[in-house]
Design a protein around this motif. Structure first.
Motif, mmCIF file in Angstrom:
data_model
loop_
_atom_site.group_PDB
_atom_site.id
_atom_site.type_symbol
_atom_site.label_atom_id
_atom_site.label_comp_id
_atom_site.label_asym_id
_atom_site.label_seq_id
_atom_site.Cartn_x
_atom_site.Cartn_y
_atom_site.Cartn_z
ATOM 1 N N ALA A 24 0.831 -1.204 0.000
ATOM 2 C CA ALA A 24 0.000 0.000 0.000
ATOM 3 C C ALA A 24 0.870 1.260 0.000
ATOM 4 N N GLU A 25 1.956 1.250 0.779
ATOM 5 C CA GLU A 25 2.855 2.408 0.817
ATOM 6 C C GLU A 25 3.513 2.627 -0.536
ATOM 7 N N ARG A 26 3.932 1.540 -1.178
ATOM 8 C CA ARG A 26 4.574 1.643 -2.489
ATOM 9 C C ARG A 26 3.596 2.119 -3.552
ATOM 10 N N PHE A 27 2.363 1.610 -3.484
ATOM 11 C CA PHE A 27 1.346 2.034 -4.436
ATOM 12 C C PHE A 27 1.024 3.515 -4.254
ATOM 13 N N ALA A 28 0.875 3.952 -3.017
ATOM 14 C CA ALA A 28 0.599 5.365 -2.736
ATOM 15 C C ALA A 28 1.735 6.243 -3.248
ATOM 16 N N HIS A 29 2.966 5.787 -3.099
ATOM 17 C CA HIS A 29 4.120 6.531 -3.601
ATOM 18 C C HIS A 29 4.064 6.660 -5.128
ATOM 19 N N ALA A 30 3.747 5.558 -5.816
ATOM 20 C CA ALA A 30 3.661 5.578 -7.279
ATOM 21 C C ALA A 30 2.539 6.514 -7.737
ATOM 22 N N LEU A 31 1.410 6.467 -7.064
ATOM 23 C CA LEU A 31 0.285 7.323 -7.416
ATOM 24 C C LEU A 31 0.622 8.793 -7.168
ATOM 25 N N GLY A 32 1.250 9.081 -6.033
ATOM 26 C CA GLY A 32 1.657 10.452 -5.718
ATOM 27 C C GLY A 32 2.665 10.992 -6.712
ATOM 28 N N ALA A 33 3.605 10.156 -7.137
ATOM 29 C CA ALA A 33 4.610 10.588 -8.115
ATOM 30 C C ALA A 33 3.951 10.954 -9.438
ATOM 31 N N LEU A 34 2.998 10.143 -9.884
ATOM 32 C CA LEU A 34 2.275 10.423 -11.125
ATOM 33 C C LEU A 34 1.481 11.725 -11.007
ATOM 34 N N MET A 35 0.783 11.896 -9.893
ATOM 35 C CA MET A 35 -0.035 13.096 -9.695
ATOM 36 C C MET A 35 0.841 14.351 -9.603
ATOM 37 N N ASN A 36 1.982 14.260 -8.928
ATOM 38 C CA ASN A 36 2.892 15.408 -8.834
ATOM 39 C C ASN A 36 3.498 15.770 -10.190
ATOM 40 N N GLU A 37 3.821 14.759 -10.973
ATOM 41 C CA GLU A 37 4.380 15.006 -12.306
ATOM 42 C C GLU A 37 3.379 15.761 -13.184
ATOM 43 N N LEU A 38 2.128 15.318 -13.183
ATOM 44 C CA LEU A 38 1.114 15.997 -13.983
ATOM 45 C C LEU A 38 0.760 17.360 -13.381
ATOM 46 N N GLY A 39 0.830 17.483 -12.066
ATOM 47 C CA GLY A 39 0.571 18.763 -11.416
ATOM 48 C C GLY A 39 1.585 19.821 -11.828
ATOM 49 N N ARG A 40 2.839 19.424 -11.987
ATOM 50 C CA ARG A 40 3.875 20.366 -12.435
ATOM 51 C C ARG A 40 3.607 20.858 -13.856
ATOM 52 N N GLU A 41 2.874 20.069 -14.629
ATOM 53 C CA GLU A 41 2.519 20.457 -15.988
ATOM 54 C C GLU A 41 1.221 21.270 -16.026
ATOM 55 N N GLY A 42 0.650 21.550 -14.860
ATOM 56 C CA GLY A 42 -0.565 22.358 -14.797
ATOM 57 C C GLY A 42 -1.851 21.568 -14.741
ATOM 58 N N TRP A 43 -1.774 20.239 -14.638
ATOM 59 C CA TRP A 43 -2.979 19.415 -14.594
ATOM 60 C C TRP A 43 -3.457 19.280 -13.158
ATOM 61 N N LEU A 70 -7.357 7.693 -14.281
ATOM 62 C CA LEU A 70 -7.312 8.939 -13.523
ATOM 63 C C LEU A 70 -7.591 10.080 -14.486
ATOM 64 N N VAL A 71 -8.484 10.976 -14.096
ATOM 65 C CA VAL A 71 -8.875 12.097 -14.943
ATOM 66 C C VAL A 71 -8.288 13.374 -14.354
ATOM 67 N N PHE A 72 -7.596 14.128 -15.193
ATOM 68 C CA PHE A 72 -7.006 15.409 -14.816
ATOM 69 C C PHE A 72 -7.589 16.482 -15.729
ATOM 70 N N ARG A 73 -7.593 17.721 -15.263
ATOM 71 C CA ARG A 73 -8.065 18.817 -16.101
ATOM 72 C C ARG A 73 -7.219 20.057 -15.860
ATOM 73 N N ARG A 74 -7.263 20.978 -16.835
ATOM 74 C CA ARG A 74 -6.648 22.290 -16.673
ATOM 75 C C ARG A 74 -7.421 23.277 -17.542
ATOM 76 N N PRO A 75 -7.447 24.536 -17.123
ATOM 77 C CA PRO A 75 -8.199 25.538 -17.874
ATOM 78 C C PRO A 75 -7.609 25.749 -19.264
ATOM 79 N N LEU A 76 -8.471 26.011 -20.217
ATOM 80 C CA LEU A 76 -8.034 26.359 -21.569
ATOM 81 C C LEU A 76 -7.600 27.817 -21.614
#
Length: 118
Positions: A24-43, A70-76
């Motif tokens: 569970a800790e490893r999965f949470a880490h992988a999910l957080g890494a993906l979300m942070n990567e897309l967050g840096r791109e504005g998603w 996982l669904v991400f969005r950003r303003p146009l």
């Protein structure tokens, strides 16, 4: 406000990282890494979906499998998330200000009416 959306497959297994012992800790880490990567791109993370998809099973048969997405969005239009939040707050404040259902302010206390004697 208009948005563009990005849909990516959710991680299916965790990533090894020092100090993470359970799956569970490893999965949470992988999910957080993906979300942070897309967050840096504005998603902005919007939500998770589990959707069915028909896939081939063998030469002639098909089977239904489910995919976790996982669904991400950003303003146009190049707006930042802070700008869109500020715009939404201002729009909400304007709507309340000019709404017929707006709560009324405090009225001053009035004493008994006095009659003028003429």
């Amino acid at each position: 406000m208009s948005y563009e959306y990005k849909v990516v497959p959710a991680p299916v297994k965790g990533e090894k990282e020092r100090g993470l012992k359970t799956g569970a800790e490893r999965f949470a880490h992988a999910l957080g890494a993906l979300m942070n990567e897309l967050g840096r791109e504005g998603w902005e993370y919007w939500r998770a979906e589990t959707l069915p998809a028909e896939e081939r099973a063998g030469l002639t048969s098909k089977t239904t499998v489910f995919h976790n997405l996982l669904v991400f969005r950003r303003p146009l239009g190049g707006e930042t998330m802070a700008q869109s939040v500020a715009e939404a707050a201002a729009s909400s404040a304007r709507a309340k200000l000019f709404s017929a259902l707006s709560p009324e302010g405090r009225a001053p206390k009035l004493g008994p009416a006095e009659e003028d004697e003429a």
